[in-house]
Write a protein that holds these residues in place. Structure first.
Motif, PDB file in Angstrom:
ATOM      1  N   GLU A 106      -7.903   1.961  -5.471  1.00 40.55           N
ATOM      2  CA  GLU A 106      -8.348   2.620  -4.233  1.00 40.55           C
ATOM      3  C   GLU A 106      -7.630   3.952  -4.027  1.00 40.55           C
ATOM      4  OE1 GLU A 106     -10.451   2.749  -0.472  1.00 40.55           O
ATOM      5  OE2 GLU A 106     -10.684   1.402  -2.181  1.00 40.55           O
TER       6      GLU A 106
ATOM      7  N   TRP B 236      -5.991  -6.880   3.897  1.00 39.54           N
ATOM      8  CA  TRP B 236      -6.366  -5.726   3.102  1.00 39.54           C
ATOM      9  C   TRP B 236      -7.882  -5.599   2.984  1.00 39.54           C
ATOM     10  CZ3 TRP B 236      -6.220  -1.259   0.941  1.00 39.54           C
ATOM     11  CH2 TRP B 236      -6.974  -0.972  -0.196  1.00 39.54           C
ATOM     12  N   LYS B 237      -8.558  -6.715   2.745  1.00 40.43           N
ATOM     13  CA  LYS B 237     -10.022  -6.684   2.620  1.00 40.43           C
ATOM     14  C   LYS B 237     -10.677  -6.232   3.918  1.00 40.43           C
ATOM     15  CE  LYS B 237     -10.977  -8.189  -1.608  1.00 40.43           C
ATOM     16  NZ  LYS B 237     -11.708  -7.330  -2.574  1.00 40.43           N
TER      17      LYS B 237
ATOM     18  N   TYR C  17       0.832  -1.202   0.000  1.00 37.54           N
ATOM     19  CA  TYR C  17       0.000   0.000   0.000  1.00 37.54           C
ATOM     20  C   TYR C  17       0.868   1.253   0.000  1.00 37.54           C
ATOM     21  CZ  TYR C  17      -3.787   3.203   1.214  1.00 37.54           C
ATOM     22  OH  TYR C  17      -4.699   4.237   1.201  1.00 37.54           O
TER      23      TYR C  17
ATOM     24  N   GLN D  27      -9.368  -4.365   6.290  1.00 30.93           N
ATOM     25  CA  GLN D  27      -9.107  -2.941   6.466  1.00 30.93           C
ATOM     26  C   GLN D  27      -9.980  -2.110   5.534  1.00 30.93           C
ATOM     27  OE1 GLN D  27      -4.874  -2.854   5.746  1.00 30.93           O
ATOM     28  NE2 GLN D  27      -4.384  -2.998   7.917  1.00 30.93           N
ATOM     29  N   ASP D  28     -10.177  -2.592   4.332  1.00 26.60           N
ATOM     30  CA  ASP D  28     -10.984  -1.865   3.349  1.00 26.60           C
ATOM     31  C   ASP D  28     -12.448  -1.817   3.760  1.00 26.60           C
ATOM     32  OD1 ASP D  28     -11.172  -0.434   0.898  1.00 26.60           O
ATOM     33  OD2 ASP D  28     -11.954  -2.215  -0.089  1.00 26.60           O
ATOM     34  N   TRP D  29     -12.941  -2.908   4.330  1.00 25.71           N
ATOM     35  CA  TRP D  29     -14.351  -2.979   4.722  1.00 25.71           C
ATOM     36  C   TRP D  29     -14.631  -2.245   6.020  1.00 25.71           C
ATOM     37  CZ3 TRP D  29     -14.432  -8.948   3.710  1.00 25.71           C
ATOM     38  CH2 TRP D  29     -14.559  -9.172   2.327  1.00 25.71           C
TER      39      TRP D  29
ATOM     40  N   GLU E 110      -5.958  -3.639  -6.973  1.00 23.99           N
ATOM     41  CA  GLU E 110      -7.038  -3.132  -6.123  1.00 23.99           C
ATOM     42  C   GLU E 110      -6.576  -1.912  -5.329  1.00 23.99           C
ATOM     43  OE1 GLU E 110      -9.351  -5.474  -3.553  1.00 23.99           O
ATOM     44  OE2 GLU E 110      -9.958  -6.919  -5.088  1.00 23.99           O
ATOM     45  N   MET E 111      -5.381  -1.985  -4.791  1.00 21.23           N
ATOM     46  CA  MET E 111      -4.862  -0.875  -4.001  1.00 21.23           C
ATOM     47  C   MET E 111      -4.643   0.366  -4.865  1.00 21.23           C
ATOM     48  SD  MET E 111      -2.174  -2.741  -1.413  1.00 21.23           S
ATOM     49  CE  MET E 111      -2.774  -3.663   0.002  1.00 21.23           C
TER      50      MET E 111
ATOM     51  N   ARG F 194      -3.961  -7.905  -5.798  1.00 22.24           N
ATOM     52  CA  ARG F 194      -4.021  -7.008  -4.639  1.00 22.24           C
ATOM     53  C   ARG F 194      -3.417  -5.649  -4.972  1.00 22.24           C
ATOM     54  NH1 ARG F 194      -0.645  -6.574   0.242  1.00 22.24           N
ATOM     55  NH2 ARG F 194       0.585  -8.310  -0.574  1.00 22.24           N
TER      56      ARG F 194
END
Length: 220
Positions: free
Chosen positions: A182, A214-215, A146, A217-219, A178-179, A175
């Motif tokens: 984001e 990561w998921k 990240y 933390q994202d949620w 996705e980051m 991943r």
């Protein structure tokens, strides 16, 4: 007749123990069912993530971009590790064929006492391979994927660049993409390399854990 004053009768105590014994198997079955559901859900989650990880591929067609961002890995002393060299060689390929005009190398210091940050070691490798120093920009603070992407985005903004190709291993691509999305990258692309030197069982297992973190933390 004298009653059992202030206490339960022996018959009532026996009946109470019998009721507890009848409830115990039911509670155990419920607990077993819950644990089984948790285990099945965990296995399903891991399978879904593994499919997601395995589905990552190099963007097609790969468009020309302002920069290729090479995500860091461990340094072995003053040399990039074999896995990191694979990523660097992919970035080198993109630079030589004109897909990217610059390379951003991203990664901080692995541990105190090492002579170079990941980024510095990566730049040394690329310059030794013939890339002009002016074409390699350092991002040498990141300690995670990240941060690799966040801090490299700041480098791009400082240079006025918009487009980027993220360079990493295939198992890491989903991943990373996705980051990047984001973090607001504009249509980020992937340039992925398979590894001939790393244990995929080990690294994909670690990637499942990292992706799960990561998921979450994202949620939340």
């Amino acid at each position: 007749m004298m009653g059992n004053m202030g206490g339960s009768s022996p018959i009532r105590m026996i009946d109470s123990r019998r009721r507890r014994r009848r409830r115990a198997p039911g509670a155990k079955r419920a607990l077993t069912a819950v644990l089984a559901m948790v285990a099945v859900s965990g296995i399903a989650w891991c399978i879904w993530l593994l499919v997601t990880i395995n589905s990552a591929s190099t963007s097609e067609p790969l468009q020309k971009a302002d920069a290729g961002i090479v995500l860091g890995m461990a340094m072995w002393g003053d040399e990039p590790s074999p896995g990191l060299k694979e990523r660097l060689d992919k970035g080198l390929e993109l630079y030589r064929n004109g897909t990217v005009r610059h390379l951003i190398v991203s990664g901080g210091l692995d541990k105190p006492g090492l002579p170079y940050t990941e980024a510095e070691g990566m730049k040394n490798y690329l310059v030794a391979a013939g890339v002009p120093e002016s074409a390699v920009l350092l991002e040498n603070r990141a300690t995670s994927t990240y941060e690799n992407l966040k801090f490299s985005r700041a480098v791009m903004k400082a240079q006025g660049w918009e487009s980027a190709v993220i360079v990493t291993h295939t198992f890491h691509g989903a991943r990373a993409l996705e980051m990047a999305e984001e973090l607001g990258y504009r249509q980020p692309e992937l340039a992925l390399t398979d590894s001939k030197v790393m244990s995929m069982w080990k690294y994909k297992s670690r990637e499942i854990l990292a992706f799960t973190k990561w998921k979450l933390q994202d949620w939340f």
